[in-house]
Structure formats: C-alpha cells, structure tokens
Design a protein around this motif. Structure first.
Motif, mmCIF file in Angstrom:
data_model
loop_
_atom_site.group_PDB
_atom_site.id
_atom_site.type_symbol
_atom_site.label_atom_id
_atom_site.label_comp_id
_atom_site.label_asym_id
_atom_site.label_seq_id
_atom_site.Cartn_x
_atom_site.Cartn_y
_atom_site.Cartn_z
ATOM 1 N N GLN A 78 1.861 6.895 -6.653
ATOM 2 C CA GLN A 78 0.606 7.615 -6.908
ATOM 3 C C GLN A 78 0.987 9.266 -6.815
ATOM 4 O O GLN A 78 0.342 10.078 -7.502
ATOM 5 C CB GLN A 78 -0.528 7.356 -6.361
ATOM 6 N N HIS A 79 1.846 9.377 -5.740
ATOM 7 C CA HIS A 79 2.198 10.995 -5.460
ATOM 8 C C HIS A 79 3.328 11.196 -5.888
ATOM 9 O O HIS A 79 4.235 12.354 -5.496
ATOM 10 C CB HIS A 79 2.232 10.812 -3.761
ATOM 11 N N THR B 148 10.881 7.946 -3.686
ATOM 12 C CA THR B 148 9.689 8.732 -3.206
ATOM 13 C C THR B 148 10.169 10.178 -3.419
ATOM 14 O O THR B 148 11.115 10.751 -3.598
ATOM 15 C CB THR B 148 9.477 8.212 -1.635
ATOM 16 N N THR B 149 8.970 11.060 -3.067
ATOM 17 C CA THR B 149 9.190 12.596 -3.170
ATOM 18 C C THR B 149 8.427 13.201 -2.082
ATOM 19 O O THR B 149 7.197 12.691 -1.594
ATOM 20 C CB THR B 149 8.476 12.955 -4.527
ATOM 21 N N ASP B 150 8.678 14.150 -1.805
ATOM 22 C CA ASP B 150 7.881 15.319 -0.650
ATOM 23 C C ASP B 150 7.538 16.481 -1.411
ATOM 24 O O ASP B 150 7.220 17.256 -1.017
ATOM 25 C CB ASP B 150 8.629 15.716 0.559
ATOM 26 N N ILE C 7 0.840 -1.228 -0.050
ATOM 27 C CA ILE C 7 0.028 -0.038 -0.165
ATOM 28 C C ILE C 7 0.696 1.092 -0.010
ATOM 29 O O ILE C 7 0.646 2.412 -0.804
ATOM 30 C CB ILE C 7 -1.063 0.127 1.446
ATOM 31 N N ILE C 8 1.928 1.371 0.772
ATOM 32 C CA ILE C 8 2.650 2.428 0.898
ATOM 33 C C ILE C 8 3.646 2.668 -0.278
ATOM 34 O O ILE C 8 3.653 3.674 -0.929
ATOM 35 C CB ILE C 8 3.841 2.286 2.185
#
Length: 148
Positions: free
Chosen positions: A50-51, A73-75, A43-44
């Motif tokens: 998706q983000h 990943t991104t912030d 899920i993560i």
C-alpha cells in the motif's frame, strides 16, 4: 521441447495476493529467509504494498507450488529488495535472475535506487547481483535493533 524450456513454460510470475501468505511462510522456512525475529507477516506485506512496494511470486502451474518470492519495500527515498528466494528444487535455472530483473524493472519504472542485503557466504546470490550491476557499499556495517 527441452526439459528446461518445458519448465519455463509452466512458471507464472505474478503479484502477491492475501491468500498466498501461508505458502510464502513455508517457502521462507525452506530457504532460510524467515524466522519469528524478523516480524514479517501478512499485515506488514500488505502495508508495504500500500505504501509503494511490490511483492512478486513465482509459481509452478504444473504443480500449483510456490517456488519463489521477491519483496520490494520503499522508504520513499529508495527501494529495498528483501526475501528473494527460490525453492531448492528450482534453483540454478534462472528464476532468481528473473525475479531480480523484475525488481530492477520496478526500480527503473519508479526512477529509484534499489538496495539489498545478502549474506556474505551466499556466493550464488552475490554473483547474480554483481552480474546485474549491484555494487558493494564499502565501509558500511549492517546493524539492527529488533526489540524496543
């Protein structure tokens, strides 16, 4: 054809699919990249994609074996490179460099910085990251609070 060239022709670099998670967990356990405290799950991974993140896999088509992972990943301010790992039977053949370069290409396409953490004793990874232009952030300590 040399063995190395033959090995390279059987390797496939592709993006994550939901059915990949069980094999990923096995590879992470084998390479020391995963444990229950991290909270990494399918899920993560899918939420991070998706983000705006990416998750790349390397597989050996001749054995149908997952041999590498690279999770980005991104912030929305910068990208983070996580869980870059290569199956021990495939290490020292350039596959870590291939995945890292894929992450750098993704960062360039987004015009974003990319940051990573690597254990200070992992000299192979440290040498690779230095060769690819990563610099140490002097004066910083990595901290985490896992339980709330």
């Amino acid at each position: 054809m040399s063995l190395k060239k033959k090995m390279m022709t059987t390797i496939n670099l592709r993006e994550y699919e939901s059915h990949d998670f069980a094999a990923i967990v096995g590879l992470w356990e084998l390479t020391g990249l995963g444990d229950a405290n991290r909270g990494d799950n399918a899920i993560i991974i899918e939420r991070s994609i998706q983000h705006g993140g990416k998750f790349y896999l390397l597989e050996d088509l001749s054995t149908n074996e997952l041999i590498g992972t690279c999770w980005i990943t991104t912030d929305t301010r910068r990208l983070y490179l996580h869980h870059l790992g290569i199956h021990p039977n495939y290490q020292h053949r350039g596959y870590g460099r291939l995945l890292t370069q894929k992450a750098l290409d993704f960062a360039k396409s987004k015009n974003m910085q990319i940051k990573l953490e690597v254990h200070q004793e992992n000299q192979t990874a440290l040498n690779l990251y230095r060769k690819l232009g990563f610099d140490k952030l002097e004066g910083y300590e990595v901290m985490i609070k896992r339980k709330h």
